[in-house]
Motif scaffolding. Sequence first.
Motif, PDB file in Angstrom:
ATOM      1  N   ARG A  23       7.267 -24.068  88.343  1.00 57.01           N
ATOM      2  CA  ARG A  23       8.321 -23.562  87.452  1.00 57.01           C
ATOM      3  C   ARG A  23       8.574 -24.495  86.258  1.00 57.01           C
ATOM      4  O   ARG A  23       9.723 -24.690  85.849  1.00 57.01           O
ATOM      5  N   TYR A  32      12.556 -21.946  76.222  1.00 56.06           N
ATOM      6  CA  TYR A  32      12.306 -20.741  77.031  1.00 56.06           C
ATOM      7  C   TYR A  32      13.465 -19.756  76.881  1.00 56.06           C
ATOM      8  O   TYR A  32      13.258 -18.569  76.643  1.00 56.06           O
ATOM      9  N   ASP A  72       4.567 -13.655  87.372  1.00 52.91           N
ATOM     10  CA  ASP A  72       5.317 -13.729  88.620  1.00 52.91           C
ATOM     11  C   ASP A  72       4.457 -13.208  89.757  1.00 52.91           C
ATOM     12  O   ASP A  72       3.613 -12.337  89.539  1.00 52.91           O
ATOM     13  N   TYR A 149       8.628  -9.315 100.369  1.00 54.27           N
ATOM     14  CA  TYR A 149       9.356  -8.637  99.279  1.00 54.27           C
ATOM     15  C   TYR A 149       9.194  -7.117  99.365  1.00 54.27           C
ATOM     16  O   TYR A 149      10.148  -6.364  99.178  1.00 54.27           O
ATOM     17  N   THR A 155      14.748 -10.188  97.955  1.00 49.50           N
ATOM     18  CA  THR A 155      14.943 -11.473  98.626  1.00 49.50           C
ATOM     19  C   THR A 155      15.757 -11.250  99.903  1.00 49.50           C
ATOM     20  O   THR A 155      16.593 -10.365  99.948  1.00 49.50           O
ATOM     21  N   THR A 204       5.713 -18.831  99.842  1.00 52.03           N
ATOM     22  CA  THR A 204       7.094 -19.322  99.845  1.00 52.03           C
ATOM     23  C   THR A 204       7.807 -19.038 101.162  1.00 52.03           C
ATOM     24  O   THR A 204       8.696 -19.786 101.558  1.00 52.03           O
ATOM     25  N   HIS A 318       9.172 -28.239  95.160  1.00 53.00           N
ATOM     26  CA  HIS A 318       9.387 -26.816  94.851  1.00 53.00           C
ATOM     27  C   HIS A 318       9.677 -26.750  93.354  1.00 53.00           C
ATOM     28  O   HIS A 318       9.497 -27.746  92.668  1.00 53.00           O
TER      29      HIS A 318
HETATM   30  O1  1CP Z   1       6.158 -22.098  85.475  1.00 54.36           O
HETATM   31  C1  1CP Z   1       5.679 -21.545  86.478  1.00 54.36           C
HETATM   32  O2  1CP Z   1       5.679 -22.070  87.601  1.00 54.36           O
HETATM   33  C2  1CP Z   1       4.969 -20.202  86.292  1.00 54.36           C
HETATM   34  C3  1CP Z   1       5.715 -19.023  86.473  1.00 54.36           C
HETATM   35  C4  1CP Z   1       6.220 -18.498  87.801  1.00 54.36           C
HETATM   36  C5  1CP Z   1       5.673 -18.589  89.103  1.00 54.36           C
HETATM   37  C6  1CP Z   1       4.466 -19.380  89.538  1.00 54.36           C
HETATM   38  C7  1CP Z   1       7.374 -17.694  87.904  1.00 54.36           C
HETATM   39  C8  1CP Z   1       8.244 -17.343  86.792  1.00 54.36           C
HETATM   40  N1  1CP Z   1       7.490 -17.245  89.193  1.00 54.36           N
HETATM   41  C9  1CP Z   1       6.474 -17.793  89.951  1.00 54.36           C
HETATM   42  C10 1CP Z   1       6.199 -17.561  91.358  1.00 54.36           C
HETATM   43  C11 1CP Z   1       7.224 -16.940  92.224  1.00 54.36           C
HETATM   44  N2  1CP Z   1       8.047 -15.885  91.952  1.00 54.36           N
HETATM   45  C12 1CP Z   1       7.428 -17.304  93.564  1.00 54.36           C
HETATM   46  C13 1CP Z   1       6.644 -18.370  94.288  1.00 54.36           C
HETATM   47  C14 1CP Z   1       7.075 -19.736  93.962  1.00 54.36           C
HETATM   48  C15 1CP Z   1       8.424 -20.140  94.458  1.00 54.36           C
HETATM   49  O3  1CP Z   1       8.585 -20.260  95.676  1.00 54.36           O
HETATM   50  O4  1CP Z   1       9.313 -20.350  93.614  1.00 54.36           O
HETATM   51  C16 1CP Z   1       8.426 -16.473  94.086  1.00 54.36           C
HETATM   52  C17 1CP Z   1       8.983 -16.482  95.487  1.00 54.36           C
HETATM   53  C18 1CP Z   1       8.810 -15.571  93.064  1.00 54.36           C
HETATM   54  C19 1CP Z   1       9.794 -14.464  93.172  1.00 54.36           C
HETATM   55  C20 1CP Z   1      10.859 -14.548  92.163  1.00 54.36           C
HETATM   56  N3  1CP Z   1      10.658 -14.467  90.825  1.00 54.36           N
HETATM   57  C21 1CP Z   1      12.248 -14.721  92.352  1.00 54.36           C
HETATM   58  C22 1CP Z   1      12.968 -14.741  93.664  1.00 54.36           C
HETATM   59  C23 1CP Z   1      12.949 -15.952  94.486  1.00 54.36           C
HETATM   60  C24 1CP Z   1      13.686 -15.591  95.761  1.00 54.36           C
HETATM   61  O5  1CP Z   1      14.640 -16.312  96.104  1.00 54.36           O
HETATM   62  O6  1CP Z   1      13.346 -14.575  96.380  1.00 54.36           O
HETATM   63  C25 1CP Z   1      12.861 -14.754  91.088  1.00 54.36           C
HETATM   64  C26 1CP Z   1      14.319 -14.917  90.776  1.00 54.36           C
HETATM   65  C27 1CP Z   1      11.831 -14.606  90.137  1.00 54.36           C
HETATM   66  C28 1CP Z   1      11.994 -14.556  88.666  1.00 54.36           C
HETATM   67  C29 1CP Z   1      11.282 -15.572  87.889  1.00 54.36           C
HETATM   68  N4  1CP Z   1       9.936 -15.853  88.007  1.00 54.36           N
HETATM   69  C30 1CP Z   1       9.585 -16.802  87.072  1.00 54.36           C
HETATM   70  C31 1CP Z   1      10.776 -17.128  86.319  1.00 54.36           C
HETATM   71  C32 1CP Z   1      10.836 -18.096  85.171  1.00 54.36           C
HETATM   72  C33 1CP Z   1      11.812 -16.352  86.843  1.00 54.36           C
HETATM   73  C34 1CP Z   1      13.237 -16.302  86.338  1.00 54.36           C
HETATM   74  C35 1CP Z   1      13.314 -15.124  85.447  1.00 54.36           C
HETATM   75  C36 1CP Z   1      14.283 -15.249  84.337  1.00 54.36           C
HETATM   76  O7  1CP Z   1      14.006 -15.892  83.295  1.00 54.36           O
HETATM   77  O8  1CP Z   1      15.352 -14.619  84.477  1.00 54.36           O
END
Ligand code: 1CP
Length: 341
Positions: A23, A32, A72, A149, A155, A204, A318
């Motif tokens: 992230r 961003y 994502d 999911y 979630t 995850t 993480h």
């Molecule tokens: O910078 C990076 O790492 C690249 C981008 C990236 C990656 C690798 C994003 C952007 N998401 C992910 C993977 C991802 N998405 C995972 C696996 C990694 C981890 O454990 O964090 C998971 C579980 C998700 C699912 C997800 N995407 C969630 C929910 C998490 C949960 O608690 O269930 C959420 C809120 C997102 C949105 C998201 N994905 C990425 C960003 C920057 C965001 C936030 C979106 C925004 O700007 O509002």
Amino acid sequence: MNDNFLKACRGEKTSPVPVWFMRQAGRYLPEYQKVRGNHDFLTLCKTPELAAEVTIQPIDILGVDAAILFSDILIPLEAMGAGLSFEEGRGPVLEPPVRSRDDFRKLHSIDPVSDVPFVLETIRILRKELEGRVPLIGFSGAPFTLASYLIEGGTTKSFLNIKKMMYGAPDLFASIMDLITEVTISYLNAQIEAGAQAVQVFDTWAGILPRAEYSVHALPYVKRIMQALSDAGVPRIYFVYDGGHLMDLIKQAGSEVMGLDWRTDISMAVRHLGSDIVVQGNLDPCAMFLPEDRLREKIAAILEMGREARGHIFNLGHGVLPEIPPEKVKLAVDIAHELSS
Ligand code: 1CP
């Protein structure tokens, strides 16, 4: 060309140790937020020029040694026919959830070239714009995490629905996992063909499983993915969040690199698994709130443990938290580089 990241993936010692953060693109960066202010998250993921722009932001701002595709893990689920939306403050929503054979029949395999062309185009743009400055990492979710999911509809804290299906309808569960596995293999192969120089599989949620269940309901599918990619010629990273109790099983998945969250000491992993492992991790993201001298101690301790392994890629345990000041994130990169030079 800075290829310390790829060297470390292959188990070569590098000086300095390569650094990137899960992230590393995202809300903690004002740059961003500025792009995100004008576009919703899915539009950002699906517009190659924008996705490429936010992917490169942390390379310029932090000086990290690898870029990770901005996307994502849930994107391919939408391409398979699941309804996907991101609701402000609620996280991802997958509707309707997949709970029955009939629900499952509505899902289908994908052809990445026609179903997720924007991901492949983002990768092609990035390879051009990065000009070899740092390698580009592609990624996917792991089948168990993606299935959670799909089946929960978003979630979850209890994982009740996925466990109900795993225990009560194991054949249906296996069908869903088979389909996700097949999709993930073609998705990652397409990313590699488009130019991804390494791939990370994010698991995850598999850490909620006891060993016996992980062995049957999660590991075999990840193994299949790793095997299918073994001739693709790029390093494979497997990251399991909260997977300390699964360490030896995770190793069996067969990735070149094992990503560790902050709970598992790298030394302990080396003791249990042998010093030929290549590890990625694993600073507690909250350590970034410490004053500089304490942060330095924490980073030094992780680098010290990393030296016990065959290869080490410095990362967080993480993702970067949205509350962390960008200057602190940059400071952590600089300290990790300085202490390993
Ligand atoms: O910078 C990076 O790492 C690249 C981008 C990236 C990656 C690798 C994003 C952007 N998401 C992910 C993977 C991802 N998405 C995972 C696996 C990694 C981890 O454990 O964090 C998971 C579980 C998700 C699912 C997800 N995407 C969630 C929910 C998490 C949960 O608690 O269930 C959420 C809120 C997102 C949105 C998201 N994905 C990425 C960003 C920057 C965001 C936030 C979106 C925004 O700007 O509002």
